[in-house]
Design an enzyme around this catalytic site. Structure first.
Site, short mmCIF file in Angstrom:
data_model
loop_
_atom_site.label_atom_id
_atom_site.label_comp_id
_atom_site.label_asym_id
_atom_site.label_seq_id
_atom_site.Cartn_x
_atom_site.Cartn_y
_atom_site.Cartn_z
N LYS A 1 28.65 19.78 69.21
CA LYS A 1 28.52 18.38 69.61
C LYS A 1 27.77 18.26 70.93
O LYS A 1 28.17 18.84 71.94
CB LYS A 1 29.91 17.75 69.77
CG LYS A 1 30.43 17.13 68.48
CD LYS A 1 31.84 16.70 68.64
CE LYS A 1 32.00 15.21 68.62
NZ LYS A 1 33.45 14.84 68.60
O1 G3P Z 1 35.53 10.65 67.07
C1 G3P Z 1 35.50 10.20 68.38
C2 G3P Z 1 36.84 9.81 68.80
O2 G3P Z 1 37.63 10.92 69.11
C3 G3P Z 1 36.86 8.79 69.86
O3 G3P Z 1 37.77 7.85 69.44
O4 G3P Z 1 39.43 6.09 69.64
O5 G3P Z 1 38.74 7.41 71.68
O6 G3P Z 1 37.21 5.76 70.67
P1 G3P Z 1 38.30 6.72 70.41
#
Ligand code: G3P
Length: 276
Positions: A106
């Protein structure tokens, strides 16, 4: 068991225990995505370690996940902040990709990481570009990937749906806009819906046959309970499709977005928070 959708289903977690739970629940899993914040969560609150111990912990967990889904893709994220050089990011990418045979590395969608990725992809590496919030960023990734002659499946682009919703924009529109642009471009890059917060987001991804979606364990558990819902449009500001110039090189595309910067700094802060 749920019927397997056309969209590939990934788990968004750095915890191999979660992988086992999902394999039991779904009977399949196409891949898993990790990031610095997610691995720090597995380590536990208030635990302090050295940087090499942290990397060893990340490696052990990723190897356990890879053993559980040997046919799947496992995303491992480089550490980067606004000062990390392309050479440093490239070096990390080559090291991380040796942890397991099925890694996608990533890279945050920032200029220094794209410079590192250009060399990494030309070497045949597999990449997942993260913290994507605009169609222009997705265009830059397509242009970069095609200039490196990548194959289908070698590169993912990860738009963050929930974080756009958080600022009042309709995050799922970005998925559809990138999908339309990539269809026009016949792009080899696969779209991976990320920052998925609920079943409505998931249903949208399934309805448009998105390539891949990565789900937190909580959303997979909800999906088991409610396997078929109808997508409900949300009262959020639509994100319009942009007619972008495809004839430029990736370096000429503006890839800035405040949420990319914010997300990068949050990943870095979480990673550093457990270092002694
Ligand atoms: O896949 C990316 C994720 O881990 C981020 O999610 O909910 O922190 O925006 P969030």
């Amino acid at each position: 068991m749920l019927p397997r959708p056309q969209t590939k289903i990934f788990l968004d977690s750095a915890n191999p225990q979660d992988t086992k739970v999902v394999l039991d629940l779904l009977g399949f899993l196409d891949g898993q995505t990790t990031n610095p914040s997610l691995i720090v969560k597995v380590l536990g609150e208030n635990v302090k370690v050295s940087e090499s111990e942290m990397l060893e912990f990340y490696k052990t967990n990723v190897q356990k996940i890879a053993n559980l889904i040997p046919q799947g893709s496992v995303s491992i994220e480089v550490y980067a902040d606004d000062t990390t050089s392309p050479e440093d990011i490239y070096h990390q990418a080559t090291t991380l990709s040796q942890w397991i045979p099925n890694a996608h590395i990533k890279f945050p969608t920032i200029p220094n990481a794209l410079l590192a990725a250009e060399k990494f992809l030309a070497d045949g590496g597999r990449a997942n570009f993260t913290l994507v919030f605009t169609q222009a960023q997705a265009l830059a990734i397509h242009l970069l990937a095609t200039s490196c002659g990548v194959n289908k499946g070698q590169v993912f682009v990860s738009p963050f749906v929930g974080r756009l919703d958080d600022i009042g924009q309709n995050g799922v529109d970005l998925l559809q806009n990138i999908q339309r642009m990539y269809q026009e471009l016949n792009s080899p890059v696969e779209i991976l819906g990320a920052s998925i917060r609920n079943l409505n987001h998931l249903q949208y991804c399934l309805d448009i046959n998105l390539d891949i979606v990565t789900l937190p364990l909580t959303v997979i558990q909800q999906w088991i309970d409610q396997p078929s819902i109808s997508y409900v449009p949300q009262p959020l500001t639509p994100i319009p499709y942009e007619n972008l110039d495809y004839s430029v090189s990736w370096q000429d595309v503006n890839i800035d977005h405040p949420l990319t910067t914010k997300g990068l700094l949050k990943f870095a802060a979480d990673w550093k928070s457990c270092l002694n």
